[in-house]
Scaffold this motif. Sequence first.
Motif, PDB file in Angstrom:
ATOM      1  N   GLN A   1       0.830  -1.203   0.000  1.00  0.00           N
ATOM      2  CA  GLN A   1       0.000   0.000   0.000  1.00  0.00           C
ATOM      3  C   GLN A   1       0.867   1.256   0.000  1.00  0.00           C
ATOM      4  O   GLN A   1       0.543   2.250  -0.649  1.00  0.00           O
ATOM      5  CB  GLN A   1      -0.918   0.012   1.227  1.00  0.00           C
TER       6      GLN A   1
ATOM      7  N   LYS B   1       2.051   2.374  -3.429  1.00  0.00           N
ATOM      8  CA  LYS B   1       1.014   3.103  -4.157  1.00  0.00           C
ATOM      9  C   LYS B   1       0.785   4.484  -3.543  1.00  0.00           C
ATOM     10  O   LYS B   1       0.669   5.475  -4.261  1.00  0.00           O
ATOM     11  CB  LYS B   1      -0.293   2.310  -4.188  1.00  0.00           C
ATOM     12  N   TRP B   2       0.732   4.563  -2.210  1.00  0.00           N
ATOM     13  CA  TRP B   2       0.504   5.825  -1.506  1.00  0.00           C
ATOM     14  C   TRP B   2       1.588   6.849  -1.841  1.00  0.00           C
ATOM     15  O   TRP B   2       1.320   8.029  -1.985  1.00  0.00           O
ATOM     16  CB  TRP B   2       0.445   5.550  -0.001  1.00  0.00           C
TER      17      TRP B   2
ATOM     18  N   ARG C   1       3.106   7.055  -4.540  1.00  0.00           N
ATOM     19  CA  ARG C   1       3.025   7.279  -5.990  1.00  0.00           C
ATOM     20  C   ARG C   1       4.252   6.758  -6.732  1.00  0.00           C
ATOM     21  O   ARG C   1       4.593   7.237  -7.804  1.00  0.00           O
ATOM     22  CB  ARG C   1       2.768   8.740  -6.302  1.00  0.00           C
TER      23      ARG C   1
ATOM     24  N   SER D   1       1.539   2.709  -9.710  1.00  0.00           N
ATOM     25  CA  SER D   1       0.130   3.084  -9.812  1.00  0.00           C
ATOM     26  C   SER D   1      -0.821   1.915  -9.575  1.00  0.00           C
ATOM     27  O   SER D   1      -2.022   2.126  -9.424  1.00  0.00           O
ATOM     28  CB  SER D   1      -0.158   3.722 -11.175  1.00  0.00           C
ATOM     29  N   THR D   2      -0.300   0.683  -9.539  1.00  0.00           N
ATOM     30  CA  THR D   2      -1.179  -0.474  -9.331  1.00  0.00           C
ATOM     31  C   THR D   2      -0.591  -1.425  -8.300  1.00  0.00           C
ATOM     32  O   THR D   2       0.619  -1.443  -8.052  1.00  0.00           O
ATOM     33  CB  THR D   2      -1.390  -1.269 -10.636  1.00  0.00           C
ATOM     34  N   GLY D   3      -1.464  -2.241  -7.736  1.00  0.00           N
ATOM     35  CA  GLY D   3      -1.020  -3.268  -6.800  1.00  0.00           C
ATOM     36  C   GLY D   3      -0.133  -4.295  -7.472  1.00  0.00           C
ATOM     37  O   GLY D   3       0.788  -4.834  -6.854  1.00  0.00           O
TER      38      GLY D   3
ATOM     39  N   SER E   1       3.355  -3.019  -7.453  1.00  0.00           N
ATOM     40  CA  SER E   1       3.921  -3.170  -6.108  1.00  0.00           C
ATOM     41  C   SER E   1       4.403  -4.596  -5.904  1.00  0.00           C
ATOM     42  O   SER E   1       5.522  -4.834  -5.439  1.00  0.00           O
ATOM     43  CB  SER E   1       2.867  -2.862  -5.032  1.00  0.00           C
TER      44      SER E   1
END
Length: 74
Positions: free
Chosen positions: A14, A17-18, A20, A23-25, A28
Amino acid sequence: MLNIFVENEIRLDQFLKWSRTVSTGGQSKYLILNNKVKVNGVLENHRSRKLKHGDKVEIENMGSFRVVANREGS
């Protein structure tokens, strides 16, 4: 090193993504499972790793980030 403000704890996937960084899981997951992410200087391959205030996250070829907890009233 860039400070990223979060509410209390946040999972590593998370956080990516937080911040930036991705942009997607799926992005990550790719970075974490392919040994591109270090937490406090140690390679981390657990997406669910809980990050807390003061943790340092390094992402290969993307930069370094420090987790800063937003503490209301502090």
